[in-house]
Motif scaffolding. Structure first.
Motif, short mmCIF file in Angstrom:
data_model
loop_
_atom_site.label_atom_id
_atom_site.label_comp_id
_atom_site.label_asym_id
_atom_site.label_seq_id
_atom_site.Cartn_x
_atom_site.Cartn_y
_atom_site.Cartn_z
N VAL A 208 0.59 -1.08 0.28
CA VAL A 208 -0.26 -0.06 -0.29
C VAL A 208 0.83 1.03 0.17
N SER A 209 2.03 1.31 0.98
CA SER A 209 2.44 2.58 1.13
C SER A 209 3.55 3.09 -0.25
N ASP A 210 4.05 1.56 -1.63
CA ASP A 210 4.53 2.11 -2.54
C ASP A 210 4.53 3.38 -3.52
N PRO A 211 4.73 4.62 -4.05
CA PRO A 211 4.60 5.44 -4.81
C PRO A 211 3.65 4.82 -5.70
N PRO A 212 2.54 5.63 -6.39
CA PRO A 212 1.99 5.19 -7.60
C PRO A 212 2.62 5.03 -9.09
N GLU A 213 3.10 5.56 -8.47
CA GLU A 213 4.29 5.54 -9.98
C GLU A 213 5.41 3.77 -10.09
N LYS B 19 7.54 1.20 5.03
CA LYS B 19 8.42 0.08 5.04
C LYS B 19 9.67 1.11 5.84
N ASP B 20 9.53 2.58 6.87
CA ASP B 20 10.33 2.79 7.20
C ASP B 20 11.09 2.16 8.40
N ARG B 21 9.97 1.35 9.14
CA ARG B 21 9.79 0.02 10.20
C ARG B 21 9.15 -0.53 10.00
N TYR B 22 9.92 -1.52 11.14
CA TYR B 22 8.75 -3.23 11.77
C TYR B 22 8.75 -3.67 10.13
N GLY B 23 9.44 -3.93 9.53
CA GLY B 23 9.08 -5.19 8.30
C GLY B 23 9.71 -6.28 8.56
N LYS C 159 6.78 -6.63 4.47
CA LYS C 159 8.30 -5.50 3.81
C LYS C 159 7.64 -3.55 4.41
N GLU C 160 6.36 -3.82 4.51
CA GLU C 160 5.76 -2.61 5.12
C GLU C 160 4.55 -2.79 6.76
N ALA C 161 4.72 -1.85 6.75
CA ALA C 161 4.03 -2.17 8.29
C ALA C 161 3.12 -1.25 8.82
N ALA C 162 2.20 -1.19 9.71
CA ALA C 162 2.00 0.45 10.19
C ALA C 162 2.52 0.86 11.10
N GLN C 163 2.17 2.09 11.16
CA GLN C 163 3.77 2.10 12.25
C GLN C 163 3.04 3.09 12.82
N ALA C 164 1.49 3.61 13.36
CA ALA C 164 1.19 3.41 14.58
C ALA C 164 -0.27 3.28 14.34
N LEU C 165 -0.86 3.04 15.38
CA LEU C 165 -2.65 3.03 15.30
C LEU C 165 -3.90 4.10 15.07
N PRO C 166 -4.35 4.39 14.49
CA PRO C 166 -5.63 5.21 14.21
C PRO C 166 -6.12 5.56 15.44
N SER C 167 -6.43 6.69 16.39
CA SER C 167 -7.42 6.47 17.09
C SER C 167 -8.94 5.86 17.01
N GLY C 168 -9.14 4.66 18.52
CA GLY C 168 -10.44 4.34 18.57
C GLY C 168 -9.91 2.71 18.33
N GLY D 13 3.95 -7.80 18.34
CA GLY D 13 5.12 -8.90 18.14
C GLY D 13 6.06 -7.60 18.81
N GLU D 14 7.51 -8.79 18.37
CA GLU D 14 9.10 -8.41 18.32
C GLU D 14 9.30 -6.88 17.93
N ALA D 15 9.74 -8.03 17.03
CA ALA D 15 10.47 -6.74 15.40
C ALA D 15 9.06 -5.52 15.21
N CYS D 16 7.48 -6.45 14.99
CA CYS D 16 6.41 -5.57 15.14
C CYS D 16 5.81 -5.47 16.05
N PRO D 17 5.22 -5.12 15.92
CA PRO D 17 4.32 -4.01 16.92
C PRO D 17 3.14 -4.14 17.00
N TYR D 18 2.16 -4.63 16.05
CA TYR D 18 0.68 -4.66 15.42
C TYR D 18 1.01 -5.31 14.44
N GLN D 19 0.47 -6.56 15.47
CA GLN D 19 0.02 -8.19 14.99
C GLN D 19 -0.78 -7.80 13.93
N MET D 20 -1.51 -7.60 15.76
CA MET D 20 -3.61 -7.72 14.75
C MET D 20 -4.39 -6.53 15.76
#
Length: 244
Positions: free
Chosen positions: A65-70, A117-121, A155-164, A171-178
């Motif tokens: 999802v995070s890849d640029p359109p081009e 893709k900044d963190r948590y891949g 390769k990509e991951a949520a960097q933070a969770l939206p409100s609510g 997880g250890e390397a990736c905090p948002y597993q579910m």
């Protein structure tokens, strides 16, 4: 009884068919209970209403999802647009939804969150995760072991969770597993349908797609075969039961 909608994103027939069989088998679904759409072959029907289904399950895929359109292949861009087009109705009406791996990017992006893709891949393999306090009270996780292994590769991951949004597994390397939005809209960073055989197929098919050094494929396959990953499929089965 309404059928389940299963959306698949993988353009490789072998991987798509194996994933579909795993969703049916691990979810306890019969073939005539589901409406399968391979989005690589068929665009989403314009009149499709996700509310006509008992639940919506979105499989994984090689897009980001995070890849640029081009940088997105035309097919990947169209599949992403199709998936995102369903999210307003799903979120507004709290329609049961389970997004697997790619699906967590779709959900967080639809909610205006940061996916990158900044963190948590995480490289392909089995990793441990832990049920959070909120997860222990969720019907899909209640009573499951506090810690268990899952199959990942992203390769990509949520960097933070939206409100609510509820944080259910970490997880250890990736905090948002579910995570969960509302009461019924779920997404996992891992693959709840996957087993070692399924991951072996994906390792072979995607070895040149940047998930890992191709020379490591054999070691990764051996690692997956040696792993004990049994709890995630219970989450998938519980989602199906919840929808029913």
């Amino acid at each position: 009884m309404a059928r389940f909608l299963i959306l698949q994103l993988r353009p490789e027939a072998e991987a798509a068919d194996e994933e579909f069989a795993a969703i049916l088998g691990k979810g306890g679904l019969l073939r005539d209970e589901v409406h399968r759409i391979r989005l690589d072959q068929d665009p989403l029907p314009a009149d499709l209403d996700p509310g006509d289904y008992a639940g919506v399950i979105v499989g994984g895929g090689p897009g980001c999802v995070s890849d640029p359109p081009e940088a997105k292949r035309p097919l990947e861009a169209r599949i992403e647009a199709d998936c995102l087009s369903l999210m307003p109705a799903i979120l507004e009406r709290d329609i049961p939804f389970l997004g697997c791996c790619y699906g967590i990017g779709i959900l967080v992006h639809a909610l205006g969150g940061d996916v990158s893709k900044d963190r948590y891949g995480e490289p392909v393999g089995a990793v441990p995760c832990r049920v959070t306090e909120a997860g222990a009270e969720d019907p899909l996780l209640a009573g499951l072991p506090e810690r268990f292994d899952v199959f990942v590769g992203h390769k990509e991951a949520a960097q933070a969770l939206p409100s609510g949004v509820a944080h259910l597994l970490e997880g250890e390397a990736c905090p948002y597993q579910m995570i969960r939005a509302g009461r019924n809209v779920y997404a996992t960073q891992f693959h709840p349908e996957a087993d070692a055989a399924g991951f072996e197929t994906r390792i072979r098919i995607y070895k040149d797609r940047g998930y890992f050094d191709p020379s490591e494929a054999g070691d990764l396959i051996a690692m997956c075969r040696a792993a004990e990953v049994t709890v995630p499929e219970r989450i998938l089965a519980r989602f199906v039961d919840l929808c029913r």
